[in-house]
Design a protein around this motif. Sequence first.
Motif, mmCIF file in Angstrom:
data_model
loop_
_atom_site.group_PDB
_atom_site.id
_atom_site.type_symbol
_atom_site.label_atom_id
_atom_site.label_comp_id
_atom_site.label_asym_id
_atom_site.label_seq_id
_atom_site.Cartn_x
_atom_site.Cartn_y
_atom_site.Cartn_z
ATOM 1 N N ASP A 114 10.532 -5.134 -13.145
ATOM 2 C CA ASP A 114 10.875 -3.775 -13.463
ATOM 3 C C ASP A 114 9.660 -3.118 -13.797
ATOM 4 N N TYR A 115 9.212 -3.832 -14.609
ATOM 5 C CA TYR A 115 7.964 -3.148 -15.405
ATOM 6 C C TYR A 115 6.942 -2.782 -14.348
ATOM 7 N N ARG A 126 6.667 0.930 1.095
ATOM 8 C CA ARG A 126 5.893 1.982 0.759
ATOM 9 C C ARG A 126 4.643 2.248 1.731
ATOM 10 N N VAL A 152 7.810 -8.378 -6.916
ATOM 11 C CA VAL A 152 8.713 -6.950 -6.880
ATOM 12 C C VAL A 152 9.602 -7.152 -5.364
ATOM 13 N N ARG A 208 7.337 -2.684 -11.107
ATOM 14 C CA ARG A 208 8.128 -1.513 -10.226
ATOM 15 C C ARG A 208 7.998 -0.084 -10.699
ATOM 16 N N ASN A 209 8.143 0.169 -12.033
ATOM 17 C CA ASN A 209 8.283 1.510 -12.615
ATOM 18 C C ASN A 209 6.675 1.847 -13.062
ATOM 19 N N ASP A 210 6.062 0.745 -13.626
ATOM 20 C CA ASP A 210 4.528 1.339 -14.353
ATOM 21 C C ASP A 210 3.588 1.247 -13.583
ATOM 22 N N LYS A 237 1.001 -5.437 -20.888
ATOM 23 C CA LYS A 237 1.235 -4.146 -21.102
ATOM 24 C C LYS A 237 0.268 -3.475 -21.756
ATOM 25 N N ASP A 275 10.342 -3.308 -1.521
ATOM 26 C CA ASP A 275 9.484 -2.402 -2.091
ATOM 27 C C ASP A 275 8.038 -2.179 -1.704
ATOM 28 N N PRO A 323 3.773 3.014 -8.511
ATOM 29 C CA PRO A 323 3.292 4.458 -8.092
ATOM 30 C C PRO A 323 1.812 4.882 -8.266
ATOM 31 N N GLU A 324 1.333 4.508 -9.327
ATOM 32 C CA GLU A 324 -0.118 4.777 -9.625
ATOM 33 C C GLU A 324 -1.194 4.009 -8.657
#
Length: 1264
Positions: free
Chosen positions: A763-764, A811, A803, A766-768, A726, A807, A771-772
């Motif tokens: 989840d981490y 995309r 993930v 997938r969310n963080d 993280k 997902d 996208p970038e």
Amino acid sequence: MASVDPEIAKTQEERKKLEQQLASLTSVTFDTDLYGGSDKDSYLTSIPANEDEENLDAMDNEVARKLASYTAPKSLMKDMPGVGDADADVGFRKPQRIIDREDDYRQRRLNRIISPERHDPFAAGEKTPDASVRTYADVMREEALKREKEETLRAIAKKKKEEEEAAKAAPEKGKESDAAAAPKRRNRWDQSQDDGAAKKAKTSDWDMPDTTPGRWDATPTPGRVTDATPGRRNRWDETPTPGRLVDSDATPAGGATPGATPAGMTWDATPKLSGMATPTPKRQRSRWDETPATMGSATPLPGATPAAAYTPGVTPVGGVELATPTPGAINLRGAITPEQYNLLRWERDIEERNRPLTDEELDAMFPQEGYKILEPPASYVPIRTPARKLLATPTPLGTPLYQIPEENRGQQFDVPKEAPGGLPFMKPEDYQYFGALLNEENEEELSPEEQKERKIMKLLLKVKNGTPPQRKTALRQLTDKAREFGAGPLFNRILPLLMQPTLEDQERHLLVKVIDRVLYKLDELVRPYVHKILVVIEPLLIDEDYYARVEGREIISNLSKAAGLATMIAAMRPDIDNIDEYVRNTTARAFSVVASALGIPALLPFLKAVCQSKKSWQARHTGIKIVQQIAILIGCAVLPHLRSLVEIIEHGLNDENQKVRTITALSLAALAEAAAPYGIESFDSVLKPLWKGIRQHRGKVLAAFLKAIGFIIPLMEALYASYYTKEVMLILIREFQSPDEEMKKIVLKVVKQCVSTEGVEADYIRNDILPEFFRNFWVRRMALDRRNYRQLVDTTVEIANKVGVADIVGRIVEDLKDESEPYRRMVMETIEKVVTNLGASDIDARLEELLIDGILYAFQEQTSDDANVMLNGFGAVVNALGQRVKPYLPQICGTIKWRLNNKSAKVRQQAADLISRIAVVMKQCQEEQLMGHLGVVLYEYLGEEYPEVLGSILGALKSIVNVIGMTKMTPPIKDLLPRLTPILKNRHEKVQENCIDLVGRIADRGAEFVPAREWMRICFELLEMLKAHKKGIRRATVNTFGYIAKAIGPQDVLATLLNNLKVQERQNRVCTTVAIAIVAETCSPFTVLPALMNEYRVPELNVQNGVLKSLSFLFEYIGEMGKDYIYAVTPLLEDALMDRDLVHRQTAASAVKHMALGVAGLGCEDALVHLLNYVWPNIFETSPHVINAVMEAIEGMRVALGAAVVLNYCLQGLFHPARKVREVYWKIYNSLYIGAQDALVAAYPILEDEHNNVYSRPELMMFV
């Protein structure tokens, strides 16, 4: 609209011009582009003398001009005018020279100098080293001097630059300050001109104004010893004589000689100062300053000038003794190209033919009477000048040495057709090294040293250019006499050859082999030559050829074992902080090999000292690089020394030099990669500096730090890994946007490593991250670079593992319809890998539709050659979806049928390949009718002319036949098989393989649908298939014989096969014997054995050997069924084991082995003992194949009869007086002992105790 108007106007204008031309009938119009104008100047006024001179430039330029508007790749444009290389088409490739494939960096090896031998303190003991020998201290002093000189040059360049900038800035400050500033701005440059006399003593040589600008670029030529600066002779300005080439004081380290300065060195920045030299400190005169005696003269030779194409590092001993003193001989001694050589040869040939006839020749031609010999007039002077000759014009290279030679008409001009004494052919570039061998000298007159030199040269020439037998004997002689020849003469001959610029891969391999063998023999005598050898071998460590790298490691490893650690360190220590990065790089790699050979602990104290060097950052950098290379080279073997290696380099993370920080991080990455998944405790001390570093640094350093963290995180426990991931992700996500390609690769790699670590939640990610990640990396540009492409696909697959499929696929599924094909291919490959790994269970209905739609589009739109990605992707998705594909199958099959009719062969091939991928799924979906329809379509296309496509169509038919079964197949099997028989004649591998597989499958499962005559016809065709190169085809053919024999009975098939034993070709016979064995296995041996044994009566070697080989395979395949046939075959084997022919006995022994192993424990011991009596006399055979077969037969007997029986045979010869007899018996006993140690216990004799020795071993003792 406005933009269209000019175009219309232009078109109208052109039309008017055309009409005018048509109107005037007198003028003739033609296409000037095609026929050109009538420009007389462009005509050729002379025909070139040889083909090379022809000027193709004009043609090139014309084509280039015409093609300028098209966007074809440059490589294609270049290829258009010329015809391809004829040799390449035939399949002959010219042997590749190493230098042709090397980049500029690797070519820097040629700038290194083969250093003179050094002092060996171990050999000298306590004695003071001789002043003429270079010691470690001398070398270190020279290196320090070079470094100082380099720094001085750099400082001067920097100062000049500052002054120029200051001079530019001065006018802008305003003229009023000039008067005040004048006295202040006097610097040492001005002083040396104003009050030169007063300051003369203080100023350095470097401060003197330049008199000869750009001398670094000038080519030093022989004879130009004097400089433009009168009254001052300087070591830099002289042409280095061959002896001086190795003088390390006189040579700038990076680019060994003036004129050979590599581009980008700082010397280029100061062309003004080149006429000067650093004053070298006075020290004892080294023998390297003298001209070596072997050169014959102190005159500089053109062959030794660095300007020539030969390596500056080579000391060309013996160059003077070149034979053939022709007018062009001076050029011969320099670098002669093959073109020059051919020209010279041609010239001599012409001259030889056109020379005036002598009186003797005229007497022989004409009758004695009727002719009168006229006296030439007194004024006649024959032309003696060689001015007509092509190469006679003295080039500037040789001017001072040139003298017009006396012409000797009787002289043979050409190089001898064959070198004297049965030596192999010499290439033009070999004359520099082996020229002395051409002199027909009387060997007895030479001194012992010269004789030794000559012998070594002969052997090396045989190794380099000789035939394999010559090479073998020469290599053996060099190895055996290595100590007699001595290390010096050997290495002084071999090493310059390895530095030859025109060396080819094979030649280098052979010479390296020589060094390897010689090293082993010389052992400690190589010590003075260690550095010499390293200079030549180190470049192999960075060669692009894997085998060259392995060879290099092998030699350095052997060298370090022979010379010992102290000598290796002494030889390589000066190179650790060499100013040339190339030298440091290769030295680091060599040190890692030394470490792996002599053990890391031995090298640790030295590494610690080097990595903490205060004097130069280069030493620290190289020391840390050595650690990196050790990790890369020995992998997980670093684990025992991991902590100490990390401690040695950890301070480098905070070093003031950026390059040292970078290499430290990279070394930590290499150590962590090698240690994975262990060793996290060793990295505790570097975690903090790494974490600090990723926040402080940018660019290359940050990339290295990230790489280190990427490799350390997977070693951590789940909790820590999650925390650190993280933390590092913030930096990584920021760096997603970096434009730097290298940074992208590293970021992708680190993301992959972090994501795959336990403790990082889906989840981490997938969310963080996602996208970038997709915004920055899933762009078209990433698909164009191969390495980025690979890394991105791998990272995305790793993320998907965490993930899930939906997902990721969700995309990128839209991108299957992207207009960029490389990008579509990258998407397809990712989807294929993700779906193969994780299945398609969490793909919902909508995504499924998009996916099928996308892959159909991508499949249809592909144009590139790499079709496999799309095929694999399509196959993987369809197979993963399984029954869910049913609604889409009609559409997919429609596409396939439509594409099978396409005019492009590639498209047809892809369509057929796709059928074979999805046939299994069609069966799952009960679409048998659709498959039957596809079968008929494929059957109609069996007339395909392209073999690649035909192979794919057969493959598709095979997959349909496999799935649908023989009975339901359309077209019916009885129609399909006759259509396949002629296709078996096709010689294309892919067609053969698929066709034989299909025929074999039908013979196995549906033989009853086809008449026996058709199968016989196929049998004859199959015999031809046994000649195929590919093993898979031969194996399938042999199996098919078994199926056919099963179908129609063995008699006919066997007759065909036994006839085939009479052919000459070995491969064909071997495959036939295997086929006979398989027929016997499928149809019971009793159907085959009588005919087979009957065939043994044919008095022909090939047939008898074939029968024996068949028996060997037969007993191997039938195993314990052999017990019923062993007594029948024994008389035949008896005869074979007594035959005079070696191969008979060998094959019979092999049959006995298989028979013995098959019937072990089934009560056939009497027959086996009988056969063993016939096998045993063959144990003294010398042929390796026979002795192998015999030993294996005895091993088989050990299994079948028990070790004790064989031991009884063995005991009689164990103590035979003849050594050769004993050796064989002990060999058999050893293999008995290894195979059945416990079984032998019972057979050992019981020995009585003697008063000294107790032989009895009671059970209690053994138990205790």
